[in-house]
Enzyme design. Structure first.
Site, PDB file in Angstrom:
ATOM      1  N   ASN A  48       0.834  -1.200   0.000  1.00  0.00           N
ATOM      2  CA  ASN A  48       0.000   0.000   0.000  1.00  0.00           C
ATOM      3  C   ASN A  48       0.871   1.254   0.000  1.00  0.00           C
ATOM      4  OD1 ASN A  48       0.629  -0.756   2.727  1.00  0.00           O
ATOM      5  ND2 ASN A  48      -1.078   0.431   3.526  1.00  0.00           N
ATOM      6  N   VAL A  49       0.368   2.279  -0.665  1.00  0.00           N
ATOM      7  CA  VAL A  49       1.069   3.554  -0.815  1.00  0.00           C
ATOM      8  C   VAL A  49       0.075   4.662  -0.495  1.00  0.00           C
ATOM      9  CG1 VAL A  49       2.328   5.065  -2.387  1.00  0.00           C
ATOM     10  CG2 VAL A  49       2.610   2.581  -2.567  1.00  0.00           C
ATOM     11  N   GLU A  50       0.257   5.302   0.669  1.00  0.00           N
ATOM     12  CA  GLU A  50      -0.693   6.330   1.106  1.00  0.00           C
ATOM     13  C   GLU A  50      -0.290   7.702   0.582  1.00  0.00           C
ATOM     14  OE1 GLU A  50      -1.139   5.726   5.360  1.00  0.00           O
ATOM     15  OE2 GLU A  50      -2.271   3.874   4.979  1.00  0.00           O
ATOM     16  N   CYS A  59      -4.198   0.876  -2.420  1.00  0.00           N
ATOM     17  CA  CYS A  59      -4.092  -0.385  -1.675  1.00  0.00           C
ATOM     18  C   CYS A  59      -2.987  -1.247  -2.288  1.00  0.00           C
ATOM     19  CB  CYS A  59      -5.403  -1.146  -1.745  1.00  0.00           C
ATOM     20  SG  CYS A  59      -6.683  -0.540  -0.632  1.00  0.00           S
ATOM     21  N   GLU A  61      -3.151  -4.120  -3.373  1.00  0.00           N
ATOM     22  CA  GLU A  61      -3.636  -4.860  -4.538  1.00  0.00           C
ATOM     23  C   GLU A  61      -3.481  -4.040  -5.822  1.00  0.00           C
ATOM     24  OE1 GLU A  61      -5.053  -4.500  -1.621  1.00  0.00           O
ATOM     25  OE2 GLU A  61      -6.051  -6.346  -0.974  1.00  0.00           O
ATOM     26  N   CYS A  92      -9.981  -5.502   0.758  1.00  0.00           N
ATOM     27  CA  CYS A  92     -11.158  -4.632   0.910  1.00  0.00           C
ATOM     28  C   CYS A  92     -12.115  -4.857  -0.261  1.00  0.00           C
ATOM     29  CB  CYS A  92     -10.730  -3.161   0.999  1.00  0.00           C
ATOM     30  SG  CYS A  92     -10.243  -2.416  -0.571  1.00  0.00           S
ATOM     31  N   CYS A  95     -10.899  -3.818  -3.692  1.00  0.00           N
ATOM     32  CA  CYS A  95      -9.826  -4.678  -4.205  1.00  0.00           C
ATOM     33  C   CYS A  95     -10.339  -6.063  -4.583  1.00  0.00           C
ATOM     34  CB  CYS A  95      -8.680  -4.730  -3.208  1.00  0.00           C
ATOM     35  SG  CYS A  95      -7.830  -3.122  -3.158  1.00  0.00           S
TER      36      CYS A  95
HETATM   37  N1  THU Z   1      -5.294  -1.590   2.561  1.00  0.00           N
HETATM   38  C1  THU Z   1      -4.749  -2.319   1.544  1.00  0.00           C
HETATM   39  O1  THU Z   1      -3.625  -2.035   1.093  1.00  0.00           O
HETATM   40  N2  THU Z   1      -5.467  -3.358   1.036  1.00  0.00           N
HETATM   41  C2  THU Z   1      -6.671  -3.761   1.529  1.00  0.00           C
HETATM   42  O2  THU Z   1      -7.297  -4.643   0.946  1.00  0.00           O
HETATM   43  C3  THU Z   1      -7.179  -3.178   2.774  1.00  0.00           C
HETATM   44  C4  THU Z   1      -6.594  -1.856   3.110  1.00  0.00           C
HETATM   45  C5  THU Z   1      -4.529  -0.442   3.075  1.00  0.00           C
HETATM   46  C6  THU Z   1      -5.071   0.882   2.616  1.00  0.00           C
HETATM   47  C7  THU Z   1      -4.555   1.815   3.707  1.00  0.00           C
HETATM   48  O3  THU Z   1      -3.260   2.261   3.324  1.00  0.00           O
HETATM   49  C8  THU Z   1      -4.423   0.928   4.927  1.00  0.00           C
HETATM   50  O4  THU Z   1      -4.549  -0.407   4.478  1.00  0.00           O
HETATM   51  C9  THU Z   1      -5.473   1.187   5.987  1.00  0.00           C
HETATM   52  O5  THU Z   1      -6.756   1.121   5.444  1.00  0.00           O
END
Ligand code: THU
Length: 137
Positions: A48-50, A59, A61, A92, A95
């Site tokens: 994941n990259v915020e 996410c 994925e 999620c 995804c």
């Molecule tokens: N996140 C994912 O990378 N994949 C998922 O399927 C669930 C959530 C990440 C997004 C965000 O950076 C962090 O988890 C918290 O929601």
């Protein structure tokens, strides 16, 4: 998977952990790594990259699916994602839709409740067939 099923899953979980360790998650502090087997045997992964604009967050994925196409495409056959405890987590909802597009109903997803198909984790999914059904008329 070409290895025994257990070896195959262990390799995928290792790849997911390695990806998780590269996550950029300064806002949530929740690192995620995802890894999948492709039908030609290769493994693709993502983290994941915020973003300071929180809604722009990618996410894990998203990166995985990008790597799938960047490295030659194909269909995902087995998928797992983990958090920083190395615990398996559910993808999620958004995804699951990404996974459906690139693996379909048969893709096997490792979940906290065991290995399930996409048909089980995204029942009655909307997908490419729904578009084709209208275009073909
Ligand atoms: N996140 C994912 O990378 N994949 C998922 O399927 C669930 C959530 C990440 C997004 C965000 O950076 C962090 O988890 C918290 O929601």
């Amino acid at each position: 998977m070409t290895k025994t099923p257990d070896e195959g899953w262990a390799a995928l979980e290792d790849a997911a952990v390695a990806a998780m360790e590269r996550a950029y998650a300064p806002y949530s502090g929740y690192q995620v790594g995802a890894a999948a087997r492709v039908d030609d045997g290769r493994v693709v992964s993502g983290c994941n990259v915020e973003n300071a604009a929180y809604g722009v967050t990618l996410c894990a994925e998203c990166g995985l699916v990008s790597q799938l196409h960047l490295t030659g495409g194909g269909r995902l056959t087995h998928f797992v994602c983990v958090n920083s405890d190395r615990s398996v987590i559910m993808p999620c909802g958004r995804c699951r839709q990404l996974l459906w597009e690139n693996g379909g109903a048969e893709l096997v997803v490792r979940t906290p409740q065991g290995d399930l198909t996409m048909a089980e984790v995204l029942p009655q999914a909307f997908g490419p067939d729904d578009l084709a059904a209208v275009v073909d008329r």
